[in-house]
Design an enzyme around this catalytic site. Structure first.
Site, PDB file in Angstrom:
ATOM      1  N   LYS A  30      -5.472   5.652  -0.320  1.00  0.00           N
ATOM      2  CA  LYS A  30      -5.116   6.418   0.880  1.00  0.00           C
ATOM      3  C   LYS A  30      -3.606   6.580   0.997  1.00  0.00           C
ATOM      4  O   LYS A  30      -3.117   7.633   1.428  1.00  0.00           O
ATOM      5  CB  LYS A  30      -5.674   5.735   2.132  1.00  0.00           C
ATOM      6  CG  LYS A  30      -7.173   5.872   2.302  1.00  0.00           C
ATOM      7  CD  LYS A  30      -7.631   7.323   2.437  1.00  0.00           C
ATOM      8  CE  LYS A  30      -7.221   7.934   3.777  1.00  0.00           C
ATOM      9  NZ  LYS A  30      -7.748   9.323   3.919  1.00  0.00           N
TER      10      LYS A  30
ATOM     11  N   TYR B 281      -8.702   0.614  -1.903  1.00  0.00           N
ATOM     12  CA  TYR B 281      -8.892   1.644  -0.869  1.00  0.00           C
ATOM     13  C   TYR B 281      -7.577   2.045  -0.230  1.00  0.00           C
ATOM     14  O   TYR B 281      -7.218   3.225  -0.188  1.00  0.00           O
ATOM     15  CB  TYR B 281      -9.863   1.148   0.208  1.00  0.00           C
ATOM     16  CG  TYR B 281      -9.766   1.942   1.493  1.00  0.00           C
ATOM     17  CD1 TYR B 281     -10.061   3.306   1.510  1.00  0.00           C
ATOM     18  CD2 TYR B 281      -9.357   1.340   2.687  1.00  0.00           C
ATOM     19  CE1 TYR B 281      -9.961   4.043   2.683  1.00  0.00           C
ATOM     20  CE2 TYR B 281      -9.258   2.068   3.854  1.00  0.00           C
ATOM     21  CZ  TYR B 281      -9.557   3.421   3.850  1.00  0.00           C
ATOM     22  OH  TYR B 281      -9.440   4.154   4.998  1.00  0.00           O
TER      23      TYR B 281
ATOM     24  N   THR C  46      -5.237   6.034   7.510  1.00  0.00           N
ATOM     25  CA  THR C  46      -5.563   4.710   8.036  1.00  0.00           C
ATOM     26  C   THR C  46      -4.320   3.845   8.199  1.00  0.00           C
ATOM     27  O   THR C  46      -3.320   4.039   7.493  1.00  0.00           O
ATOM     28  CB  THR C  46      -6.547   3.997   7.077  1.00  0.00           C
ATOM     29  OG1 THR C  46      -6.724   2.642   7.478  1.00  0.00           O
ATOM     30  CG2 THR C  46      -6.012   3.999   5.646  1.00  0.00           C
ATOM     31  N   ASP C  47      -4.406   2.860   9.084  1.00  0.00           N
ATOM     32  CA  ASP C  47      -3.305   1.910   9.224  1.00  0.00           C
ATOM     33  C   ASP C  47      -3.236   0.934   8.050  1.00  0.00           C
ATOM     34  O   ASP C  47      -2.237   0.231   7.875  1.00  0.00           O
ATOM     35  CB  ASP C  47      -3.410   1.143  10.544  1.00  0.00           C
ATOM     36  CG  ASP C  47      -4.701   0.349  10.708  1.00  0.00           C
ATOM     37  OD1 ASP C  47      -5.568   0.404   9.808  1.00  0.00           O
ATOM     38  OD2 ASP C  47      -4.862  -0.326  11.738  1.00  0.00           O
ATOM     39  N   GLU C  48      -4.278   0.897   7.234  1.00  0.00           N
ATOM     40  CA  GLU C  48      -4.291  -0.054   6.128  1.00  0.00           C
ATOM     41  C   GLU C  48      -3.224   0.247   5.075  1.00  0.00           C
ATOM     42  O   GLU C  48      -2.885  -0.624   4.265  1.00  0.00           O
ATOM     43  CB  GLU C  48      -5.686  -0.115   5.493  1.00  0.00           C
ATOM     44  CG  GLU C  48      -6.737  -0.616   6.459  1.00  0.00           C
ATOM     45  CD  GLU C  48      -8.016  -1.059   5.778  1.00  0.00           C
ATOM     46  OE1 GLU C  48      -7.942  -1.565   4.643  1.00  0.00           O
ATOM     47  OE2 GLU C  48      -9.084  -0.901   6.384  1.00  0.00           O
TER      48      GLU C  48
END
Length: 352
Positions: free
Chosen positions: A163, A159, A134-136
């Site tokens: 990741k 989260y 993810t870009d998060e």
């Protein structure tokens, strides 16, 4: 026939990727999913009698099971979608995110490495382990700029931290052990089969019922929206032609504030449901307190993927959102079955 092990293939993005593989390719799919709350066999119902799709109920943390599947089906590639993925849930209960996203990825990598080492040289050279992220992991952007593959990691939620850790494990297994890995970091996905805790399906279903439409803070948080079908095409392209050890960002080039997303969605519902007693659906908008650690802006630079592998999104946000809304309107039974009592659209992510 090539065989691909898909982990988390009953979830939103994984399930859409299974549909893509079954409809657009000739590969055999071994689909491993733990069927947690967001995993849904209804998403895969079209393949119940399809011999090219083999579903296994199991966990990526079960190293023996994973190695058995890899060996039994002579797997040629692994695509790892298996993850706890909702920021609000990670605030309320981070332990599951540590268990699945970090420990589970470790067990999956080790099972895959053992299998890969047992393969003949030619199969080893062609094998790939693609990790979907993810870009998060990059944190929050200011008003300008884009995330690139070299942006330093700065996760701000349990989260995204979990990741980020899994991304680092995948990288380490390439540099330390030579396992031929690929990593993709994507922007916000939307489309069919998305569990209705996420913004678009949540707002869509609540608007139809005339319930308050919760918008965090001032609604100005910005995301780059990526239609899930475009994401599936990108993953397949990276799997086919990506260079082992490389990272590829996948974005939709469609930045929108959350408020813009809700307004566009309500406008589509007004158009597609002209007889709805809830029109205008935007009347139900309600601003609520922001969630802790809410990143202000994400935006992806996908130029590496476009330049090196020739991929680009086919859908605009408007065309993709129209397809998404129409799918949910056409599939009320799917929505009803996934809302089985484990989640009813209540507010998550309030723990501080």
């Amino acid at each position: 026939m090539r065989t691909i092990l898909i982990t988390g293939g009953a979830g939103f993005i994984g399930g859409n990727f299974v549909h893509f593989l079954m409809e657009k390719t000739a590969v055999r799919v071994v689909n491993l999913d733990a069927l947690t709350y967001a995993g849904n066999l209804d998403t895969l119902a079209a393949f119940n009698n399809e011999p090219r799709h083999i579903f296994i109920h199991g966990d990526i943390s079960d190293r023996a099971l994973v190695k058995q599947l890899l060996t039994e089906y002579a797997v040629d590639a692994v695509v790892n979608f298996a993850a706890e993925s909702h920021v609000d849930r990670s605030i309320d209960g981070p332990a599951a995110f540590i268990d699945t996203n970090i420990s589970g990825t470790f067990q999956l990598l080790e099972a895959t490495r053992a299998y890969w080492l047992s393969c003949a040289a030619a199969k080893q050279a062609a094998f790939r382990f693609l990790h979907v992220s993810t870009d998060e992991v990059y944190g929050s952007l200011g008003a300008t700029g884009l995330f690139t593959e070299t942006t330093p990691y700065a996760p701000n939620s349990p989260y995204s931290a979990s990741k980020a850790a899994s991304d680092h494990l995948v990288r380490a297994w390439f540099h330390t052990y030579g396992l031929p890995v690929l990593t993709t970091n994507c922007s916000n996905n939307y489309g069919p089969y998305q569990f209705p805790e996420k913004l678009i399906p949540l707002i869509l279903l609540k608007a139809q019922r005339g319930e308050p439409l919760p918008i965090y803070g001032d609604g100005g948080n910005i995301r780059d929206w990526l239609f899930v079908g475009d994401h599936c095409r990108a993953i397949w392209r990276v799997l086919e032609a990506g260079i082992a050890g490389e990272v590829y960002n996948v974005g939709g080039n469609s930045e929108r504030t959350n408020l813009e997303v809700v307004d566009t969605l309500c406008g589509l519902l007004d158009e597609l449901l002209p007889d709805s007693p809830q029109r205008p659906h935007a009347q139900f908008k309600q601003f609520v307190s922001d969630r802790p650690g809410h990143d202000r802006r994400y935006a992806i630079d996908a130029s590496k993927l476009q330049r090196e592998l020739g991929w680009q999104p086919l859908e605009t946000f408007e065309s993709g959102l129209r397809k998404t809304v129409q799918w949910y309107l056409d599939n009320p039974a799917w929505c009803a079955r996934v809302m089985d009592g484990s989640y009813r659209g209540e507010r998550l992510g309030m723990e501080q």
